[in-house]
Write a protein that holds these residues in place. Sequence first.
Motif, PDB file in Angstrom:
ATOM      1  N   UNK A  49      54.158   6.445 -52.004  1.00 14.38           N
ATOM      2  CA  UNK A  49      54.441   5.067 -51.776  1.00 14.38           C
ATOM      3  C   UNK A  49      55.817   4.795 -52.055  1.00 14.38           C
ATOM      4  N   UNK A  50      56.553   4.374 -51.296  1.00 14.73           N
ATOM      5  CA  UNK A  50      58.089   4.384 -51.350  1.00 14.73           C
ATOM      6  C   UNK A  50      58.378   3.192 -52.452  1.00 14.73           C
ATOM      7  N   UNK A  51      59.643   2.850 -52.938  1.00 16.46           N
ATOM      8  CA  UNK A  51      59.963   1.760 -53.910  1.00 16.46           C
ATOM      9  C   UNK A  51      59.992   0.493 -53.205  1.00 16.46           C
ATOM     10  N   UNK A  52      59.738   0.348 -51.748  1.00 15.96           N
ATOM     11  CA  UNK A  52      59.459  -0.517 -51.034  1.00 15.96           C
ATOM     12  C   UNK A  52      58.010  -0.767 -50.843  1.00 15.96           C
ATOM     13  N   UNK A  53      56.930  -0.051 -51.299  1.00 17.37           N
ATOM     14  CA  UNK A  53      55.945  -0.320 -51.210  1.00 17.37           C
ATOM     15  C   UNK A  53      55.175   0.125 -49.876  1.00 17.37           C
ATOM     16  N   UNK A  54      55.944   1.301 -49.111  1.00 20.97           N
ATOM     17  CA  UNK A  54      55.364   1.562 -47.775  1.00 20.97           C
ATOM     18  C   UNK A  54      55.220   3.057 -47.878  1.00 20.97           C
ATOM     19  N   UNK A  55      54.761   3.457 -46.600  1.00 20.39           N
ATOM     20  CA  UNK A  55      54.413   4.950 -46.580  1.00 20.39           C
ATOM     21  C   UNK A  55      55.501   5.684 -45.889  1.00 20.39           C
ATOM     22  N   UNK A  56      55.390   6.874 -45.873  1.00 22.41           N
ATOM     23  CA  UNK A  56      56.335   7.837 -45.068  1.00 22.41           C
ATOM     24  C   UNK A  56      55.617   8.839 -44.028  1.00 22.41           C
ATOM     25  N   UNK A  92      61.944  17.730 -40.879  1.00 24.10           N
ATOM     26  CA  UNK A  92      61.306  17.006 -40.048  1.00 24.10           C
ATOM     27  C   UNK A  92      62.056  15.590 -40.136  1.00 24.10           C
ATOM     28  N   UNK A  93      61.631  14.630 -39.295  1.00 25.78           N
ATOM     29  CA  UNK A  93      62.405  13.168 -39.364  1.00 25.78           C
ATOM     30  C   UNK A  93      61.518  12.295 -40.353  1.00 25.78           C
ATOM     31  N   UNK A  94      61.866  11.907 -41.417  1.00 29.48           N
ATOM     32  CA  UNK A  94      61.027  10.677 -42.294  1.00 29.48           C
ATOM     33  C   UNK A  94      60.948   9.584 -41.590  1.00 29.48           C
ATOM     34  N   UNK A  95      59.822   8.658 -41.499  1.00 27.02           N
ATOM     35  CA  UNK A  95      59.746   7.640 -40.793  1.00 27.02           C
ATOM     36  C   UNK A  95      59.067   6.646 -41.887  1.00 27.02           C
ATOM     37  N   UNK A  96      59.786   5.604 -42.289  1.00 27.14           N
ATOM     38  CA  UNK A  96      59.179   4.797 -43.395  1.00 27.14           C
ATOM     39  C   UNK A  96      58.330   3.603 -42.391  1.00 27.14           C
ATOM     40  N   UNK A  97      57.066   3.674 -43.121  1.00 23.63           N
ATOM     41  CA  UNK A  97      56.050   2.815 -42.158  1.00 23.63           C
ATOM     42  C   UNK A  97      55.186   1.684 -42.961  1.00 23.63           C
ATOM     43  N   UNK A  98      54.699   0.862 -42.420  1.00 26.20           N
ATOM     44  CA  UNK A  98      53.821  -0.070 -43.105  1.00 26.20           C
ATOM     45  C   UNK A  98      52.542   0.655 -43.425  1.00 26.20           C
ATOM     46  N   UNK A  99      52.193   0.261 -44.653  1.00 24.20           N
ATOM     47  CA  UNK A  99      50.781   0.958 -45.027  1.00 24.20           C
ATOM     48  C   UNK A  99      49.742   0.404 -44.191  1.00 24.20           C
ATOM     49  N   UNK A 100      49.741  -0.938 -43.798  1.00 21.04           N
ATOM     50  CA  UNK A 100      48.810  -1.399 -42.704  1.00 21.04           C
ATOM     51  C   UNK A 100      49.094  -0.637 -41.417  1.00 21.04           C
ATOM     52  N   UNK A 101      47.718  -0.282 -41.232  1.00 17.02           N
ATOM     53  CA  UNK A 101      48.195   0.317 -39.704  1.00 17.02           C
ATOM     54  C   UNK A 101      48.517   1.678 -39.656  1.00 17.02           C
ATOM     55  N   UNK A 102      48.399   2.247 -40.789  1.00 14.92           N
ATOM     56  CA  UNK A 102      49.150   3.359 -40.760  1.00 14.92           C
ATOM     57  C   UNK A 102      48.664   4.586 -39.723  1.00 14.92           C
ATOM     58  N   UNK A 103      47.530   4.900 -39.512  1.00 18.34           N
ATOM     59  CA  UNK A 103      47.054   5.705 -38.522  1.00 18.34           C
ATOM     60  C   UNK A 103      47.117   5.211 -37.033  1.00 18.34           C
ATOM     61  N   UNK A 104      47.402   4.049 -36.992  1.00 17.10           N
ATOM     62  CA  UNK A 104      47.782   3.514 -35.464  1.00 17.10           C
ATOM     63  C   UNK A 104      49.433   4.031 -35.264  1.00 17.10           C
TER      64      UNK A 104
END
Length: 237
Positions: A171-178, A136-148
């Motif tokens: 939660x990544x080292x930058x505080x985000x989601x994957x 799979x291709x990992x994509x790092x995204x903001x926690x805010x609006x994750x479902x969107x």
Amino acid sequence: MGVDKGTAKDQAARAGAELVEDGMIVGLGSGSTSALMVDCLGDRVRSLGLKITAVATSEATARQARELGIPLVELDQVQNLDISLDGADEIDGRFAMIKGLGGALLREKIVAAASRLRVTLITAAKQVEKLGAACPLPVEVSRFGLAHTERRLQGLGAVTKIRRSAEALVITDGGNCIIDCKFAEIADPAGLDQTIQGLPGVLETGLFVGLCDVLIIGEADGVRQIEADRAGRRSTD
Ligand code: 5RP
């Protein structure tokens, strides 16, 4: 470490560490291959007095480097790095890669982009015809609006999975989601990278295009080293 000593992975890690010379500023990757490479560098620092400064691509790598006595600086304290060494999850014939199964893709891409020479350390199992067929291709995204953001990725044809560990969000080292994105095939890695980067909420993708200059493939009894030309094609094999 020690578990993987003497394996093909260890051969790649050792050969990568040998490319580091006195006085260099070095980007240290993340993941199990990078951890072996950092072990080797630590040996060279301790036993040979190798003088280097390093930038770590994750908190885990930073901890390991500190324990081994490898001096660290923040990326913003240096203009460029002389070399960076990192693993990959998949690499195709044009040296485009998928990275980030270990979750450090954002820092890894920033460090690779700041490095004069990018060295990728793999075993043969990571070489693929087409990216994304298995991984799979990992994509790092903001926690805010994750479902969107997940819905927008699904709109591009991805089967998505928000990365969790024992039910909790990773939660990544930058505080985000994957969000791990499975595409039927990735025919145009650079194009898909740009398209995904254009989605609101996306911080980085695990597609690394034009960010590998030297590929080191570990084998049971040695390594094969292949250099990429500027167009990302293999110049020797
Ligand atoms: C971490 C990465 C790693 O380089 C990638 O997952 C390869 O890891 P390993 O060497 O353990 O196979 O991109 O974000």
